[in-house]
Scaffold this motif. Structure first.
Motif, PDB file in Angstrom:
ATOM      1  N   ILE A 237       0.767  -1.201   0.120  1.00  0.00           N
ATOM      2  CA  ILE A 237      -0.200   0.186   0.128  1.00  0.00           C
ATOM      3  C   ILE A 237       0.833   1.317   0.088  1.00  0.00           C
ATOM      4  O   ILE A 237       2.040   1.173   0.644  1.00  0.00           O
ATOM      5  N   ILE A 238       0.383   2.338  -0.609  1.00  0.00           N
ATOM      6  CA  ILE A 238       0.935   3.535  -0.681  1.00  0.00           C
ATOM      7  C   ILE A 238       0.270   4.490  -0.317  1.00  0.00           C
ATOM      8  O   ILE A 238      -0.905   4.759  -0.942  1.00  0.00           O
ATOM      9  N   LEU A 239       0.458   5.178   0.737  1.00  0.00           N
ATOM     10  CA  LEU A 239      -0.419   6.295   1.322  1.00  0.00           C
ATOM     11  C   LEU A 239       0.276   7.642   0.860  1.00  0.00           C
ATOM     12  O   LEU A 239       1.263   8.045   1.168  1.00  0.00           O
ATOM     13  N   ILE A 240      -0.831   8.622   0.306  1.00  0.00           N
ATOM     14  CA  ILE A 240      -0.300  10.023   0.246  1.00  0.00           C
ATOM     15  C   ILE A 240      -1.119  10.812   1.105  1.00  0.00           C
ATOM     16  O   ILE A 240      -2.339  10.859   0.793  1.00  0.00           O
ATOM     17  N   GLY A 241      -0.599  11.649   1.849  1.00  0.00           N
ATOM     18  CA  GLY A 241      -1.508  12.320   2.833  1.00  0.00           C
ATOM     19  C   GLY A 241      -2.368  11.446   3.583  1.00  0.00           C
ATOM     20  O   GLY A 241      -3.669  11.957   3.773  1.00  0.00           O
ATOM     21  N   GLY A 242      -1.970  10.131   3.597  1.00  0.00           N
ATOM     22  CA  GLY A 242      -2.981   9.096   4.419  1.00  0.00           C
ATOM     23  C   GLY A 242      -3.395   9.853   5.743  1.00  0.00           C
ATOM     24  O   GLY A 242      -2.808  10.156   6.727  1.00  0.00           O
ATOM     25  N   ALA A 243      -4.811   9.517   5.948  1.00  0.00           N
ATOM     26  CA  ALA A 243      -5.280  10.038   7.263  1.00  0.00           C
ATOM     27  C   ALA A 243      -5.658   8.525   8.122  1.00  0.00           C
ATOM     28  O   ALA A 243      -5.312   7.475   7.543  1.00  0.00           O
ATOM     29  N   GLY A 244      -6.212   8.517   8.945  1.00  0.00           N
ATOM     30  CA  GLY A 244      -6.546   7.408   9.897  1.00  0.00           C
ATOM     31  C   GLY A 244      -6.102   7.411  11.363  1.00  0.00           C
ATOM     32  O   GLY A 244      -6.649   6.673  12.152  1.00  0.00           O
ATOM     33  N   LEU A 245      -5.244   8.280  11.769  1.00  0.00           N
ATOM     34  CA  LEU A 245      -4.683   8.245  13.227  1.00  0.00           C
ATOM     35  C   LEU A 245      -5.045   9.522  13.692  1.00  0.00           C
ATOM     36  O   LEU A 245      -5.141  10.700  13.268  1.00  0.00           O
ATOM     37  N   GLN A 246      -5.306   9.529  15.111  1.00  0.00           N
ATOM     38  CA  GLN A 246      -5.396  10.817  15.896  1.00  0.00           C
ATOM     39  C   GLN A 246      -4.262  11.701  15.790  1.00  0.00           C
ATOM     40  O   GLN A 246      -3.278  11.204  16.227  1.00  0.00           O
ATOM     41  N   ARG A 247      -4.496  12.870  15.830  1.00  0.00           N
ATOM     42  CA  ARG A 247      -3.410  14.072  15.704  1.00  0.00           C
ATOM     43  C   ARG A 247      -2.990  14.658  17.194  1.00  0.00           C
ATOM     44  O   ARG A 247      -4.174  14.489  18.120  1.00  0.00           O
ATOM     45  N   ARG A 248      -1.950  14.817  17.510  1.00  0.00           N
ATOM     46  CA  ARG A 248      -1.656  15.479  18.914  1.00  0.00           C
ATOM     47  C   ARG A 248      -2.340  16.888  18.898  1.00  0.00           C
ATOM     48  O   ARG A 248      -2.373  17.670  17.844  1.00  0.00           O
ATOM     49  N   ARG A 249      -3.089  17.199  19.859  1.00  0.00           N
ATOM     50  CA  ARG A 249      -4.070  18.653  20.122  1.00  0.00           C
ATOM     51  C   ARG A 249      -3.500  19.137  21.264  1.00  0.00           C
ATOM     52  O   ARG A 249      -3.349  18.592  22.262  1.00  0.00           O
ATOM     53  N   SER A 250      -3.627  20.498  20.994  1.00  0.00           N
ATOM     54  CA  SER A 250      -3.305  21.333  22.447  1.00  0.00           C
ATOM     55  C   SER A 250      -4.574  21.027  23.525  1.00  0.00           C
ATOM     56  O   SER A 250      -5.443  20.719  23.053  1.00  0.00           O
TER      57      SER A 250
END
Length: 255
Positions: free
Chosen positions: A111-124
Motif C-alpha cells: 500500500i502507498i499512502l499519500i497524505g493518508g489519514a486515519g490516526l488521531q493527531r496531537r492536539r493542544s
C-alpha cells in the motif's frame, strides 16, 4: 462483509501486468488521482475508482465506516481477477487502504499512502477543551430539538460545522464515523510493505501521522516532501510522488 455493496465505477489505464488500485480522498472522485496514475501507465494495469458515495459509485449503508468500504472493495476486487494488488490511497483513500491490508491481506501486495489519514493527531489542551464544549453544545441542541421541536441543531451546524460535514449530505453519518476512527490496531496488523508520502505543509493529514504509521507498521518507509500541502501534492507534486513510488516499486520487484 458489508451489507450492501454497490457496483464500483472506475477509469482504467493499461490492461496487463501488476494490478494497481487508486483510491481518492473524501469529497473527491477518480479524477483527482488520474494525473498521477497516468504517469504509471507503463507499469501495469490501473483501476482508478470512484469510492462509494462519490462520483458514479452508489452509496454503502448509512453510517458505513472504512472497514465497510474495505469489505466492499474486497468484493469488487474478487470479481476483477487475481491479485495481489498494490493500493494507492490519498487521504480518506489511505484509511481504506490500511483497512484493506489489515482485513484482506491476501488481496494486497503493498500500500502507498499519500497524505493518508486515519490516526488521531496531537492536539493542544485549548483545542481539546474547545472540542469538548462544542460537542456538548451539539448534544444539547439535538436534545432541545427532540424535546421542544426547536431548530437549534441546524443553527449549530451552520455556525460550527466543517465544510466537509456541511457538504456530506447523505454521507454525513459516515463522515462522522470516519473522522472519529483511530486505526492504530489496523496499522499494527498490516504485514505488507508500505510507502508513506506526506507534504511538509499538509495541515489536513500532517507528517506526524505518517511518522506514527511508520512506527506502527512493521515494513514501512516514510518520506516528507517539502513545499506541498494535502491537495497540491497530487498535482504540482505529481513528479515527486512518481519518483518516490517508482523507487518503492523497484524495491518490491527486487525482493
Amino acid at each position: 462483509m458489508t451489507a450492501h455493496s454497490p457496483k464500483w465505477h472506475f477509469e482504467q489505464i493499461g490492461d496487463e501486468g501488476q494490478s494497481f488500485v487508486w483510491l481518492h480522498g473524501w469529497g473527491q472522485d477518480s479524477a483527482s488521482m488520474l494525473r498521477l496514475a497516468e504517469l504509471f501507465k507503463a507499469e501495469g494495469q490501473h483501476r482508478i475508482y470512484d469510492q462509494p458515495g462519490f462520483g458514479r459509485t452508489g452509496r454503502l449503508q448509512d453510517g458505513a465506516g472504512t472497514e465497510d468500504y474495505a469489505d466492499a472493495l474486497a468484493l469488487e476486487l474478487a470479481q476483477v481477477g487475481p491479485g495481489p494488488h498494490i493500493l494507492i490511497g490519498h487521504s480518506f483513500g489511505g484509511r481504506v487502504s490500511v483497512q484493506m491490508a489489515a482485513r484482506h491481506p491476501t488481496l494486497v501486495k503493498a500500500i502507498i499512502l499519500i497524505g493518508g489519514a486515519g490516526l488521531q493527531r496531537r492536539r493542544s489542551l485549548a483545542f481539546r477543551l474547545r472540542a469538548f464544549v462544542l460537542k456538548t453544545l451539539g448534544r444539547l441542541a439535538r436534545l432541545s430539538d427532540k424535546l421542544f421541536s426547536t431548530s437549534f441543531r441546524d443553527a449549530y451546524v451552520e455556525r460550527f460545522g466543517s465544510a466537509d460535514y456541511k457538504n456530506a449530505g447523505p454521507l454525513r453519518l459516515t463522515f462522522v464515523k470516519v473522522v472519529n476512527e483511530n486505526l492504530v490496531q489496523e496499522a499494527k496488523a498490516v504485514r505488507c510493505p508500505v510507502l508513506l508520502i506526506y507534504g511538509a505543509d499538509d495541515t489536513e493529514a500532517p507528517p506526524e501521522i505518517g511518522k506514527k504509521y511508520e512506527q506502527l507498521m512493521p515494513i514501512a518507509r516514510f518520506t516528507e516532501v517539502k513545499g506541498f500541502n494535502h491537495w497540491d501534492i497530487l498535482t504540482r507534486g505529481a513528479y515527486q510522488c512518481q519518483a518516490l513510488i517508482k523507487s518503492f516499486l523497484k524495491d518490491l520487484r527486487d525482493d
